[in-house]
Design a protein around this motif. Structure first.
Motif, mmCIF file in Angstrom:
data_model
loop_
_atom_site.group_PDB
_atom_site.id
_atom_site.type_symbol
_atom_site.label_atom_id
_atom_site.label_comp_id
_atom_site.label_asym_id
_atom_site.label_seq_id
_atom_site.Cartn_x
_atom_site.Cartn_y
_atom_site.Cartn_z
ATOM 1 N N THR A 177 111.071 -28.459 79.932
ATOM 2 C CA THR A 177 112.520 -28.608 79.832
ATOM 3 C C THR A 177 113.214 -27.272 80.078
ATOM 4 N N THR A 178 112.643 -26.205 79.515
ATOM 5 C CA THR A 178 113.181 -24.866 79.757
ATOM 6 C C THR A 178 113.147 -24.534 81.241
ATOM 7 N N ALA A 179 112.020 -24.838 81.889
ATOM 8 C CA ALA A 179 111.879 -24.565 83.323
ATOM 9 C C ALA A 179 112.864 -25.400 84.137
ATOM 10 N N LEU A 180 113.064 -26.655 83.733
ATOM 11 C CA LEU A 180 113.998 -27.523 84.445
ATOM 12 C C LEU A 180 115.421 -26.989 84.339
ATOM 13 N N ASN A 181 115.804 -26.526 83.167
ATOM 14 C CA ASN A 181 117.134 -25.951 82.984
ATOM 15 C C ASN A 181 117.299 -24.663 83.794
ATOM 16 N N LEU A 182 116.212 -23.877 83.854
ATOM 17 C CA LEU A 182 116.251 -22.656 84.655
ATOM 18 C C LEU A 182 116.428 -22.982 86.132
ATOM 19 N N LYS A 183 115.716 -24.011 86.588
ATOM 20 C CA LYS A 183 115.830 -24.397 87.997
ATOM 21 C C LYS A 183 117.253 -24.827 88.328
ATOM 22 N N LYS A 184 117.864 -25.613 87.452
ATOM 23 C CA LYS A 184 119.249 -26.052 87.672
ATOM 24 C C LYS A 184 120.188 -24.855 87.707
ATOM 25 N N ARG A 185 119.944 -23.917 86.799
ATOM 26 C CA ARG A 185 120.785 -22.716 86.744
ATOM 27 C C ARG A 185 120.628 -21.871 87.996
ATOM 28 N N LEU A 186 119.391 -21.747 88.477
ATOM 29 C CA LEU A 186 119.127 -20.930 89.659
ATOM 30 C C LEU A 186 119.707 -21.547 90.930
ATOM 31 N N THR A 187 119.652 -22.861 91.037
ATOM 32 C CA THR A 187 120.180 -23.522 92.235
ATOM 33 C C THR A 187 121.703 -23.430 92.300
ATOM 34 N N ARG A 188 122.333 -23.127 91.173
ATOM 35 C CA ARG A 188 123.796 -22.977 91.167
ATOM 36 C C ARG A 188 124.236 -21.538 91.435
ATOM 37 N N CYS A 189 123.269 -20.623 91.503
ATOM 38 C CA CYS A 189 123.620 -19.212 91.737
ATOM 39 C C CYS A 189 124.256 -19.048 93.112
ATOM 40 N N ALA A 190 125.300 -18.233 93.161
ATOM 41 C CA ALA A 190 126.029 -18.046 94.415
ATOM 42 C C ALA A 190 125.423 -16.955 95.287
ATOM 43 N N THR A 191 124.702 -16.019 94.694
ATOM 44 C CA THR A 191 124.146 -14.894 95.457
ATOM 45 C C THR A 191 122.676 -14.689 95.142
ATOM 46 N N GLN A 192 121.992 -14.014 96.048
ATOM 47 C CA GLN A 192 120.594 -13.675 95.838
ATOM 48 C C GLN A 192 120.446 -12.741 94.651
ATOM 49 N N GLU A 193 121.397 -11.823 94.483
ATOM 50 C CA GLU A 193 121.340 -10.871 93.381
ATOM 51 C C GLU A 193 121.378 -11.577 92.037
ATOM 52 N N GLU A 194 122.201 -12.608 91.936
ATOM 53 C CA GLU A 194 122.313 -13.368 90.694
ATOM 54 C C GLU A 194 121.002 -14.106 90.394
ATOM 55 N N SER A 195 120.431 -14.721 91.416
ATOM 56 C CA SER A 195 119.154 -15.428 91.242
ATOM 57 C C SER A 195 118.046 -14.456 90.848
ATOM 58 N N LEU A 196 118.002 -13.313 91.530
ATOM 59 C CA LEU A 196 116.962 -12.321 91.263
ATOM 60 C C LEU A 196 117.063 -11.792 89.838
ATOM 61 N N SER A 197 118.270 -11.583 89.362
ATOM 62 C CA SER A 197 118.468 -11.088 88.004
ATOM 63 C C SER A 197 117.879 -12.049 86.973
ATOM 64 N N ILE A 198 118.055 -13.343 87.192
ATOM 65 C CA ILE A 198 117.499 -14.340 86.277
ATOM 66 C C ILE A 198 115.980 -14.347 86.358
ATOM 67 N N LEU A 199 115.438 -14.346 87.580
ATOM 68 C CA LEU A 199 113.987 -14.385 87.763
ATOM 69 C C LEU A 199 113.312 -13.164 87.136
ATOM 70 N N GLN A 200 113.943 -12.006 87.262
ATOM 71 C CA GLN A 200 113.354 -10.784 86.717
ATOM 72 C C GLN A 200 113.396 -10.744 85.194
ATOM 73 N N SER A 201 114.191 -11.605 84.594
ATOM 74 C CA SER A 201 114.279 -11.654 83.132
ATOM 75 C C SER A 201 113.249 -12.617 82.523
ATOM 76 N N LEU A 202 112.549 -13.385 83.373
ATOM 77 C CA LEU A 202 111.620 -14.395 82.883
ATOM 78 C C LEU A 202 110.224 -13.817 82.670
#
Length: 244
Positions: free
Chosen positions: A80-105
């Protein structure tokens, strides 16, 4: 330590000899400790990967065949955590925003997230494109640093890994590509370590389809990279500008 049989014992500096023995013992102890840490960290990573691979996504908490509530609850929570993360990542507007989330995991969250992603619908989407690459958490500071050392110092021959480039497939042949590295002195991008890619492979994580990058055709049997296979899945397909 070898002592010459021709040297009188009264000429030997016992204090220097004792100090040398202490240094050698300390080096041996440090090397043993480092080897033990690396071994333990590697085993932890392997165990974690197998654990994530065996878990079924979002299975019911209670079934007739399996009444282990604790195990199922943990699995559902992670998925469920991963599913919520995926939804959050697909809504990111920029690569920098997505990368910031991925680097925090952490590594476990990244593995569950990978399981929820799909293989590219077509390898043609990447033909002629260059994908930026970043190293993420590998479960501990030790393993993360070891991964960086292997990737940049050994695989990259002292150059920092930057990503991968993909050439177009020709006819019935698989597409090919190369890894991109930044040279430390000139900061120029250098391409090396070629691979073949296709979308017909089964993931070593969960057996589902992934885009596979295989190095065996470009490295001799004795090369440490001969048996290496990279897997690629996407959070969302790239658009016409290559963003995705």
């Amino acid at each position: 330590l070898i002592l010459s049989c021709c040297q009188p014992l009264d000429n030997i500096d016992i204090r220097s000899l004792h100090a040398s023995m202490i240094v050698l013992t300390s080096i041996k102890a440090a090397a043993t400790a480092i080897a033990a840490i690396i071994t333990a960290s590697s085993l932890t990573n392997m165990s974690q990967t197998l654990s994530v691979a065996r878990q079924q996504p979002l299975q019911p908490l209670m079934t007739a065949a399996n009444t282990n509530t604790s195990t199922n609850t943990n699995t559902n929570t992670a998925m469920t955590t991963a599913l919520n993360l995926k939804k959050r990542l697909t809504r990111c507007a920029t690569q920098e925003e997505s990368l910031s989330i991925l680097q925090s995991l952490n590594r476990k969250d990244l593995l569950f997230l990978y399981r929820l992603c799909a293989a590219p619908s077509s390898t043609d989407l990447y033909a002629g494109k260059v994908l930026d690459g970043f190293l993420l958490d590998n479960n501990s500071l030790v393993m993360t640093q070891i991964t960086a050392f292997i990737t940049n110092q050994l695989f990259g021959k002292g150059s920092k890994w930057k990503g991968k480039s993909f050439d177009a497939a020709t006819g019935d042949c698989n597409g090919t590509g190369k890894n991109q590295f930044i040279q430390p002195t000139t900061e120029c991008v250098e391409a090396m370590h070629a691979f073949e890619y296709d979308s017909k492979g089964a993931s070593a994580i969960d057996g589902k389809q992934s885009m596979m990058l295989r190095y065996s055709s470009f490295h001799p049997f004795i090369s440490p990279w001969h048996t290496m296979v990279d897997e690629l899945r996407v959070l969302r397909e790239p658009d016409e500008d290559g963003e995705g």
